[in-house]
Design an enzyme around this catalytic site. Sequence first.
Site, PDB file in Angstrom:
ATOM      1  N   GLY A  16       9.465 -55.907  10.791  1.00 42.84           N
ATOM      2  CA  GLY A  16      10.420 -56.272  11.841  1.00 42.84           C
ATOM      3  C   GLY A  16       9.800 -57.052  12.982  1.00 42.84           C
ATOM      4  N   SER A  17       8.753 -57.834  12.687  1.00 47.27           N
ATOM      5  CA  SER A  17       8.144 -58.585  13.796  1.00 47.27           C
ATOM      6  C   SER A  17       9.091 -59.677  14.295  1.00 47.27           C
ATOM      7  CB  SER A  17       6.780 -59.153  13.398  1.00 47.27           C
ATOM      8  OG  SER A  17       6.910 -60.160  12.436  1.00 47.27           O
ATOM      9  N   ASN A  18       9.862 -60.265  13.403  1.00 48.25           N
ATOM     10  CA  ASN A  18      10.853 -61.257  13.856  1.00 48.25           C
ATOM     11  C   ASN A  18      11.960 -60.587  14.670  1.00 48.25           C
ATOM     12  OD1 ASN A  18      10.449 -64.160  12.889  1.00 48.25           O
ATOM     13  ND2 ASN A  18       9.922 -62.981  11.064  1.00 48.25           N
ATOM     14  N   ASN A 111      19.259 -66.711   8.701  1.00 45.81           N
ATOM     15  CA  ASN A 111      18.064 -66.160   8.044  1.00 45.81           C
ATOM     16  C   ASN A 111      16.867 -67.003   8.433  1.00 45.81           C
ATOM     17  OD1 ASN A 111      16.505 -64.562   6.193  1.00 45.81           O
ATOM     18  ND2 ASN A 111      16.562 -66.279   4.756  1.00 45.81           N
ATOM     19  N   HIS A 113      13.196 -68.260   6.808  1.00 47.99           N
ATOM     20  CA  HIS A 113      12.443 -68.353   5.556  1.00 47.99           C
ATOM     21  C   HIS A 113      11.071 -68.953   5.877  1.00 47.99           C
ATOM     22  CE1 HIS A 113      11.925 -68.712   1.218  1.00 47.99           C
ATOM     23  NE2 HIS A 113      11.381 -69.889   1.450  1.00 47.99           N
ATOM     24  N   ASP A 154      18.781 -69.169  -0.013  1.00 42.86           N
ATOM     25  CA  ASP A 154      18.053 -70.220   0.721  1.00 42.86           C
ATOM     26  C   ASP A 154      18.712 -71.594   0.663  1.00 42.86           C
ATOM     27  OD1 ASP A 154      16.134 -68.274   1.299  1.00 42.86           O
ATOM     28  OD2 ASP A 154      14.968 -68.763  -0.485  1.00 42.86           O
ATOM     29  N   GLU A 183       7.140 -68.468  13.208  1.00 44.71           N
ATOM     30  CA  GLU A 183       8.489 -67.886  13.085  1.00 44.71           C
ATOM     31  C   GLU A 183       8.925 -67.200  14.373  1.00 44.71           C
ATOM     32  OE1 GLU A 183       9.164 -65.422   9.594  1.00 44.71           O
ATOM     33  OE2 GLU A 183       7.585 -66.484   8.538  1.00 44.71           O
TER      34      GLU A 183
END
Length: 199
Positions: A16-18, A111, A113, A154, A183
């Site tokens: 869950g770093s994003n 999302n 990617h 994607d 990111e």
Amino acid sequence: MADNIKRLAVFCSGTGSNFRALFHAIRDRELPAEIVLCLSNRSECGAFDFAREQGMETMFISEKQFGSPDDFGRAMLGALQERNIEYILLAGYMRKVPDAVIEAYTDRILNIHPALLPKFGGAGMYGIHVHKAVIAAGESESGATVHLVNEEYDKGRILLQSKVAVLPGDTPETLAERVLNCEHILYPDALEQFLAGKL
Ligand code: GRF
């Protein structure tokens, strides 16, 4: 709560770093949004730890709990609608979002990617596999892509991308770390511009 504050759910499967980067950006930049739900297909994950620290609701929901994909999709959609979720941010969610949710949230699911789509996307292109493929292809640059989610992996409309160099001697792991750092900047920037109607 003010009417213009968008209610967001974040879907995660791992660290869950994003999610953390998005959460902090919303707070620090005073974006007109609030993450009110952290949903995962795993009963325990780093993302849940962070959500709990913030006093945020967590929800474990897995297709394995249901008799059919349709039941799973209906249950997930119902849970989102009960909470008046307006947008969904996928942040390392390693499952396909049920069709019912994709249909109900057309153009409202984002999302991230870890590659420059449309290259290095699609089934099997996740995690370290992406970075292995980028290095094997001899690419000189990689990066990250924030895109809308549709029924094909994607393939939804690209909203924003950011590039990093692939350096001589890079391993999939060193490249993954460089891309992940990028990111954490890209996803909040994309969210901010998306909420402002600029993307
Ligand atoms: C990121 O590399 C993201 O691009 C991909 O899954 C990873 C999630 O990492 N979709 P984290 O859980 O946000 O740390």
